[in-house]
Design an enzyme around this catalytic site. Structure first.
Site, mmCIF file in Angstrom:
data_model
loop_
_atom_site.group_PDB
_atom_site.id
_atom_site.type_symbol
_atom_site.label_atom_id
_atom_site.label_comp_id
_atom_site.label_asym_id
_atom_site.label_seq_id
_atom_site.Cartn_x
_atom_site.Cartn_y
_atom_site.Cartn_z
ATOM 1 N N LYS A 21 45.773 106.495 58.207
ATOM 2 C CA LYS A 21 44.332 106.411 58.494
ATOM 3 C C LYS A 21 43.755 105.105 57.945
ATOM 4 O O LYS A 21 43.058 104.374 58.662
ATOM 5 C CB LYS A 21 43.612 107.593 57.831
ATOM 6 C CG LYS A 21 42.111 107.432 57.725
ATOM 7 C CD LYS A 21 41.449 108.625 57.067
ATOM 8 C CE LYS A 21 41.393 108.599 55.562
ATOM 9 N NZ LYS A 21 40.355 107.758 54.969
ATOM 10 N N ASN A 22 44.064 104.837 56.668
ATOM 11 C CA ASN A 22 43.403 103.702 56.013
ATOM 12 C C ASN A 22 43.928 102.357 56.473
ATOM 13 O O ASN A 22 43.374 101.319 56.110
ATOM 14 C CB ASN A 22 43.496 103.851 54.493
ATOM 15 C CG ASN A 22 42.605 104.982 54.011
ATOM 16 O OD1 ASN A 22 41.745 105.465 54.752
ATOM 17 N ND2 ASN A 22 42.816 105.423 52.781
ATOM 18 N N ARG A 31 32.330 105.837 56.191
ATOM 19 C CA ARG A 31 32.036 104.737 55.279
ATOM 20 C C ARG A 31 32.879 103.502 55.606
ATOM 21 O O ARG A 31 32.424 102.369 55.463
ATOM 22 C CB ARG A 31 32.324 105.197 53.840
ATOM 23 C CG ARG A 31 31.836 104.207 52.845
ATOM 24 C CD ARG A 31 32.255 104.516 51.440
ATOM 25 N NE ARG A 31 31.551 103.644 50.522
ATOM 26 C CZ ARG A 31 31.889 102.406 50.276
ATOM 27 N NH1 ARG A 31 32.933 101.860 50.864
ATOM 28 N NH2 ARG A 31 31.187 101.666 49.443
ATOM 29 N N ASP A 54 29.709 108.417 47.948
ATOM 30 C CA ASP A 54 30.114 109.653 48.608
ATOM 31 C C ASP A 54 30.666 110.630 47.597
ATOM 32 O O ASP A 54 30.482 110.448 46.398
ATOM 33 C CB ASP A 54 31.053 109.401 49.790
ATOM 34 C CG ASP A 54 32.384 108.845 49.377
ATOM 35 O OD1 ASP A 54 32.695 108.922 48.189
ATOM 36 O OD2 ASP A 54 33.104 108.359 50.250
ATOM 37 N N ASP A 60 44.248 108.583 45.755
ATOM 38 C CA ASP A 60 44.136 109.598 46.808
ATOM 39 C C ASP A 60 45.119 110.754 46.600
ATOM 40 O O ASP A 60 45.003 111.781 47.266
ATOM 41 C CB ASP A 60 44.350 108.963 48.192
ATOM 42 C CG ASP A 60 43.177 108.082 48.582
ATOM 43 O OD1 ASP A 60 42.095 108.243 47.999
ATOM 44 O OD2 ASP A 60 43.351 107.223 49.467
HETATM 45 N N1 EPU Z 1 34.151 98.631 44.283
HETATM 46 C C1 EPU Z 1 33.064 97.975 43.778
HETATM 47 N N2 EPU Z 1 32.556 96.924 44.497
HETATM 48 C C2 EPU Z 1 33.087 96.520 45.677
HETATM 49 C C3 EPU Z 1 34.207 97.214 46.195
HETATM 50 C C4 EPU Z 1 34.728 98.269 45.460
HETATM 51 O O1 EPU Z 1 32.553 98.300 42.709
HETATM 52 O O2 EPU Z 1 32.578 95.549 46.268
HETATM 53 C C5 EPU Z 1 34.723 99.741 43.500
HETATM 54 C C6 EPU Z 1 34.523 101.078 44.199
HETATM 55 O O3 EPU Z 1 33.269 101.620 43.894
HETATM 56 C C7 EPU Z 1 35.673 101.906 43.649
HETATM 57 C C8 EPU Z 1 36.769 100.858 43.420
HETATM 58 O O4 EPU Z 1 36.116 99.591 43.398
HETATM 59 O O5 EPU Z 1 35.296 102.450 42.424
HETATM 60 C C9 EPU Z 1 37.869 100.859 44.480
HETATM 61 O O6 EPU Z 1 37.329 100.623 45.742
HETATM 62 P P1 EPU Z 1 38.161 100.002 46.951
HETATM 63 O O7 EPU Z 1 37.315 98.968 47.574
HETATM 64 O O8 EPU Z 1 39.535 99.604 46.492
HETATM 65 O O9 EPU Z 1 38.303 101.273 47.890
HETATM 66 P P2 EPU Z 1 37.800 101.431 49.383
HETATM 67 O O10 EPU Z 1 38.236 100.266 50.191
HETATM 68 O O11 EPU Z 1 36.381 101.836 49.405
HETATM 69 C C10 EPU Z 1 40.033 102.562 50.171
HETATM 70 C C11 EPU Z 1 40.407 103.827 50.867
HETATM 71 C C12 EPU Z 1 40.235 105.008 49.938
HETATM 72 C C13 EPU Z 1 41.119 104.781 48.718
HETATM 73 C C14 EPU Z 1 40.759 103.442 48.054
HETATM 74 C C15 EPU Z 1 41.630 103.082 46.874
HETATM 75 C C16 EPU Z 1 39.823 103.371 53.142
HETATM 76 C C17 EPU Z 1 38.983 103.712 54.309
HETATM 77 N N3 EPU Z 1 39.565 104.029 52.028
HETATM 78 O O12 EPU Z 1 38.660 102.696 49.824
HETATM 79 O O13 EPU Z 1 40.700 106.172 50.646
HETATM 80 O O14 EPU Z 1 40.921 105.824 47.801
HETATM 81 O O15 EPU Z 1 40.867 102.385 49.029
HETATM 82 O O16 EPU Z 1 42.958 103.054 47.241
HETATM 83 O O17 EPU Z 1 40.737 102.571 53.248
HETATM 84 C C18 EPU Z 1 40.687 108.392 51.417
HETATM 85 O O18 EPU Z 1 41.450 108.024 52.306
HETATM 86 O O19 EPU Z 1 40.445 109.611 51.189
HETATM 87 C C19 EPU Z 1 40.045 107.380 50.570
HETATM 88 C C20 EPU Z 1 38.993 107.626 49.803
#
Ligand code: EPU
Length: 455
Positions: free
Chosen positions: A35-36, A121, A145, A334
């Site tokens: 998915k991601n 998101r 979320d 995850d």
């Molecule tokens: N963060 C910030 N500022 C930013 C970006 C991130 O503070 O500009 C923080 C976030 O708040 C969080 C941490 O950094 O606390 C990690 O965020 P990251 O950007 O790495 O995660 P994401 O891209 O929002 C993706 C996956 C998540 C997975 C995370 C970590 C997708 C759609 N989602 O989220 O997947 O947990 O990476 O590996 O790719 C899921 O699939 O259930 C899911 C939540």
């Protein structure tokens, strides 16, 4: 429920999955594309006018929403039958994956509204490619979320370094670069998956060279960089902490197969261990799960890996192991609900530490309804294993919590009914059919949502 969720159905019924406990999982399960990764590959298609085809895309709600995001940006989006999978691993003719055919116009739209960003998101990942293509983009701010606050500061700071002007207005993030983006040296405060992806997608069409230090190293980052390079981009260092991107004037469309889903694969690995089962998982590179599989070995499991498959067998009650979540190659956040589930039935006490999302333990209360002994303090949870959990009605609060509760229910006495499983549908294609194929007695149905009380 937070804005990152898929949204409750409009009707007053909620979907439930009922699992019969004391199950032992045995058999083979095939995992399709991640998915991601697929969500971001679909966004990356925006970078080149013409027809791109992405294969091995999971048949889940989030992908359908991303298709709608692209349609509203003016793309043609069609889901078709996927390349055939190995007949040994096909499940009774049920398609778990699709191919998505995306026709990208010369001039895509530049706005993703709140309705879509609320439901998905990850639609924030159109920010980078649209800014690169259009020089202007307006995307609703996704907010937090059910797993915690999720910032955008690193996305925004990185794009600003590449010459974008960013503003916020009425709940929207607006990014403008009327004269195009330029290369920049960017150091991320944290290896954010989403920020790395957005910045790479912006940098591939920027003038000059961009360096991203402390970049995320997840297999999904390698996947998107591979696809972009096949579209004509010049990215070096994917899978390491430093990415060098030499901007090119234009990209061309491509056909690309999505990398296998390591989180779905890891879910089955933990389910096998928790139920003292014997499960072979195909369709994913075992090295993507090295730390997680090592934990199962420390817990007493037998793990064999071969090519794009692995087998997990657990004969006795698992031993307690400590787990610390970290960006890849660390233990994936995850899989945290699955690690708590394993700890809840292991012999001894486990200390589980979450370092990525501040609200990830919110689902622990639901796990406690099943009799799990969990004490949380900040980003730590102390879990004392019990001989057996006790089936109960519980509620899924996000994708992974939902999957974790379902597999915990497999270890319980009696029946566990997990409600609001539309969350699980966002990330797991036909979870129920896979459970059945592995020997679980499971039903899916609906129950009435509790009516709001009048005052
Ligand atoms: N963060 C910030 N500022 C930013 C970006 C991130 O503070 O500009 C923080 C976030 O708040 C969080 C941490 O950094 O606390 C990690 O965020 P990251 O950007 O790495 O995660 P994401 O891209 O929002 C993706 C996956 C998540 C997975 C995370 C970590 C997708 C759609 N989602 O989220 O997947 O947990 O990476 O590996 O790719 C899921 O699939 O259930 C899911 C939540």
């Amino acid at each position: 429920m937070g804005p990152g969720d898929a949204g409750d159905p409009a009707v007053n019924d909620v979907d439930v999955i009922r699992v019969h406990g004391q199950a032992r999982l045995a058999g083979t399960v095939h995992v399709v594309g991640a998915k991601n990764s697929a969500l971001k590959l679909m966004a990356a298609a925006l970078l080149a006018p013409g027809r791109s085809v992405i294969t091995n895309v999971p048949r889940i709600t989030d992908i359908a929403i991303m298709g709608e995001v692209l349609r509203r940006l003016g793309c043609g989006v069609r889901f078709t039958a996927d390349d055939p999978v190995d007949p040994m691993v096909a499940h009774g003719g049920v398609e778990r994956s699709r191919s998505v055919v995306i026709d990208v116009p010369e001039c895509p739209g530049a706005e993703a509204d709140y309705d879509l960003v609320r439901r998905l998101r990850a639609s924030i990942c159109v920010l980078g490619p649209l800014l690169a293509r259009r020089g202007y983009v307006r995307v609703a701010h996704p907010g937090g979320d059910a797993i915690g606050s999720r910032g955008l500061d690193m996305h925004i700071a990185g794009l600003a370094r590449m010459g974008a002007e960013i503003s916020g207005e009425h709940g929207f993030v607006i990014a403008e670069a009327p004269h195009g983006l330029h290369g920049a040296e960017i150091v991320l405060d944290f290896p954010s998956v989403g920020a790395t992806e957005n910045l790479v997608m912006a940098a591939v069409l920027a003038r000059g060279t961009t360096t991203i230090d402390n970049a995320a190293r997840e297999p999904e980052i390698v996947d998107i960089c591979t696809m972009l390079n096949r579209m004509g981009a010049r990215i070096e260092g994917a899978g390491s902490s430093t990415l060098h991107i030499v901007g090119v004037p234009a990209l061309h469309p491509v056909r690309h197969a999505t990398v296998g889903d390591r989180i779905v694969a890891g879910t089955w690995a933990f389910a096998a261990a928790m139920t003292r089962g014997d499960v072979t998982v195909t369709g994913v590179e075992p090295a993507f799960l090295e730390v997680a599989l090592d934990k199962l070995v420390s817990a007493g499991g037998l793990v064999e890996t071969r090519g794009n498959a692995f087998r997990v067998r657990m004969d006795d009650r698992p031993a307690a192991v400590d787990v610390v979540t970290l960006p890849f190659p660390g233990f994936a956040t995850d899989l945290l609900p699955m690690a708590i589930g394993l700890a809840a039935v292991s012999a001894g006490a486990s200390l589980i530490t979450e370092n990525i999302f501040d609200g990830r333990f919110m689902f622990a209360n639901e796990m406690m309804r099943l009799g799990a002994d969990i004490r949380t303090d900040g980003h730590h949870a102390l879990v004392c294993g019990r001989d057996r959990l006790s089936g109960a009605p519980v509620r899924a609060t996000d994708i992974r919590a939902g999957a974790g509760l379902i597999i915990a229910g497999l270890c319980a006495d009696g029946i566990t009914e997990v409600s609001h499983v539309h969350h699980v549908d966002r990330g797991y294609p036909d979870f129920v059919a896979d459970l059945r194929a592995l020997g679980v007695t499971v039903e899916r149905g609906t129950v009435p949502e509790e009516p709001a009380l009048e005052i």
